[in-house]
Design an enzyme around this catalytic site. Structure first.
Site, PDB file in Angstrom:
ATOM      1  N   ASP A 195      62.929  82.645  51.163  1.00 30.21           N
ATOM      2  CA  ASP A 195      63.839  81.531  50.486  1.00 30.21           C
ATOM      3  C   ASP A 195      64.649  82.447  49.743  1.00 30.21           C
ATOM      4  OD1 ASP A 195      65.153  79.122  49.917  1.00 30.21           O
ATOM      5  OD2 ASP A 195      63.557  78.353  50.913  1.00 30.21           O
TER       6      ASP A 195
ATOM      7  N   HIS B 242      67.326  83.577  51.325  1.00 33.99           N
ATOM      8  CA  HIS B 242      68.426  82.846  51.993  1.00 33.99           C
ATOM      9  C   HIS B 242      69.664  82.969  50.877  1.00 33.99           C
ATOM     10  CE1 HIS B 242      65.767  79.516  53.843  1.00 33.99           C
ATOM     11  NE2 HIS B 242      65.483  80.727  54.423  1.00 33.99           N
TER      12      HIS B 242
END
Length: 475
Positions: free
Chosen positions: A289, A323
């Site tokens: 992430d 991300h």
């Protein structure tokens, strides 16, 4: 008089020569250095104890040593402080609670492996989970209200999250806010996350938001709350159940020389939340992430505390998968101010964005003073800079809390491969992204050959910037 004048001239000449060789920082970067200089730094007495000398057994997964470690930490703190040493070898442990004036030192060659039995992480403790206050599973390394604490060393902290936590919990915590009628288990698996969101929206007292061995949400690897003067240095973190390093309401927090490899779901690297004075330097992030994600509480809980994160410096770091490289949000309802990012390298086909700001009208919050310079990007999947004021539009939450982003400056940022250069997604009915400046930025290999803009946008300036060799003057 003559001698005094000659001395003055010599001093002036020296200053002129030194000035030509040394760049004197001004403006925001001088402020960044002032913040670093004024941060309090950890200091520990020479006293130390080795857990092997206290009976910790090396190499036996059935011989958990957290009781030995925790007793050593308490005893060391009561004596006035010192270092608890994990020596070379593999040691298995349950949850650890750090106390004031103690340095937990993971020696070179040491591997601290955490239990995969969820029952070991109870009774529950106060924490924040995705920006919401609750009592949840004990984070693997935890502190509350302590000062002058550290986790250091050249060893490894292996959370073994993939063995139990990832498979068991990821379905419950999917980001889809709507239940799946074709999956009879979807309501069961996702009940805890949805329940916590509903409790926060409805102002249920935190003392009633208690999650047990069956209903718990995945814990962080390292979670320090209301702590001051903190250092995490040198350690490698592997396979976190959830976010890896999560300081909440902390002041003077330093993360230095750490490596994070964590490709699990919601596997953020470092998430300072409602913190003041944070230095992140010389670290390597490879995550499932966001690499670094700055928070300040979600929706009603964030507004209740109304405590922004402020003064975050990120320098000399390397980001691979993630991300986003350096991210603000989305749990940012308390607001944020003063980010300084410099001399970082980012490069991966699985790195989505470089600098990202994400919020919404459920979050709100003022985000201001974002300074980025000298960042070298090989490739990222989507955009070098993305600002999104419409994040998670399907979230069931109260609306009408208008976010604002202002004073964002990127200077000397280069990228060799991306889909867009800049992606700005503003509100439809008002200007709430303003004073964004890109200076001396070069974006090559931009697949669309352009930037992307949506909604109402304020002043966006490009100064000596190119996309695929062409001068850019507007979005």
């Amino acid at each position: 008089m003559v001698r005094r004048r000659l001395t003055s001239l010599l001093l002036g000449a020296c200053a002129l020569v030194l000035g030509s060789c040394t760049q004197v920082e001004e403006g925001p970067w001088a402020e960044a250095q002032r913040i670093i200089d004024e941060m309090t730094k950890v200091s520990f007495p020479e006293r130390s104890v080795n857990i092997a000398d206290l009976g910790a057994v090396e190499g036996d997964p059935d011989a958990l040593c957290h009781e030995i470690i925790n007793l050593a930490i308490v005893d060391m703190s009561r004596q006035g402080g010192g270092t608890v040493v994990v020596p070379a070898g593999t040691y298995y442990t349950g949850p650890i609670t750090l106390k004031s004036n103690v340095n937990l030192h993971i020696s070179e060659g040491a591997v601290l492996k955490f239990s995969t039995d969820i029952n070991d992480y109870f009774p529950a403790v106060w924490t924040r989970w995705e920006g919401l206050d609750c009592y949840n599973a004990h984070p693997l390394i935890y502190a509350y209200g302590e000062t002058n604490i550290a986790v250091t060393g050249a060893g490894v902290i292996d959370a073994q999250g993939d063995v139990s936590w990832w498979e068991r919990q990821q379905r419950m915590e999917r980001r889809d806010f709507r239940e799946n009628p074709d999956d009879p288990d979807s309501k069961l698996y996702r009940a805890s996350r949805l329940k916590l969101l509903e409790q926060a929206e409805n102002h249920v007292p935190v003392g009633e938001r208690i999650y047990n061995e069956i209903t718990c949400l995945r814990p962080q690897t390292l979670n320090f709350n209301f702590c001051t003067t903190v250092l995490v240095e040198g350690v490698t973190f592997l396979r976190s159940p959830f976010w890896v390093i999560h300081p909440v309401f902390c002041k003077d927090f330093t993360l230095r020389g750490v490596r994070i490899d964590n490709d699990g779901p919601n596997g953020d690297g470092c998430d300072p939340e409602s913190c003041r004075n944070v230095l992140i330097e010389d670290c390597i992030f490879n995550t499932g992430d966001d690499c670094i994600a700055i928070k300040s509480g979600r929706n009603e809980d964030g507004r209740k505390w109304n405590t922004p994160t402020e003064n975050v410096i990120v320098r000399n770091c390397t980001m691979a998968n993630g991300h986003g490289g350096v991210v603000i949000g989305s749990e940012i309802s308390g607001g944020f101010r003063n980010l300084f990012v410099e001399n970082c390298k980012m490069d991966s086909p699985h790195l989505d964005r470089v600098i990202r700001i994400k919020t919404s009208t459920a979050r709100g919050g003022l985000i201001e003073n974002i300074y980025v310079r000298n960042v070298e990007v090989g490739q990222c999947k989507e955009a070098v800079l993305r600002i999104n004021l419409n994040y998670e539009p399907n979230e069931v939450a109260k609306r009408g809390f208008i976010p604002e982003v202002r004073n964002v400056i990127l200077e000397n940022v280069t990228c060799k491969d991306s889909k867009y250069g800049v992606w700005l997604y503003g509100l439809e009915d008002r200007v709430n992204i303003n004073n964004v400046t890109l200076k001396n930025c070069t974006f090559d290999g931009v697949k669309t050959g352009e930037n992307y803009a949506h909604g109402q946008l304020g002043e966006i300036d490009f100064d000596n910037c190119t996309i695929n060799g062409e001068i850019v003057t507007t979005l």
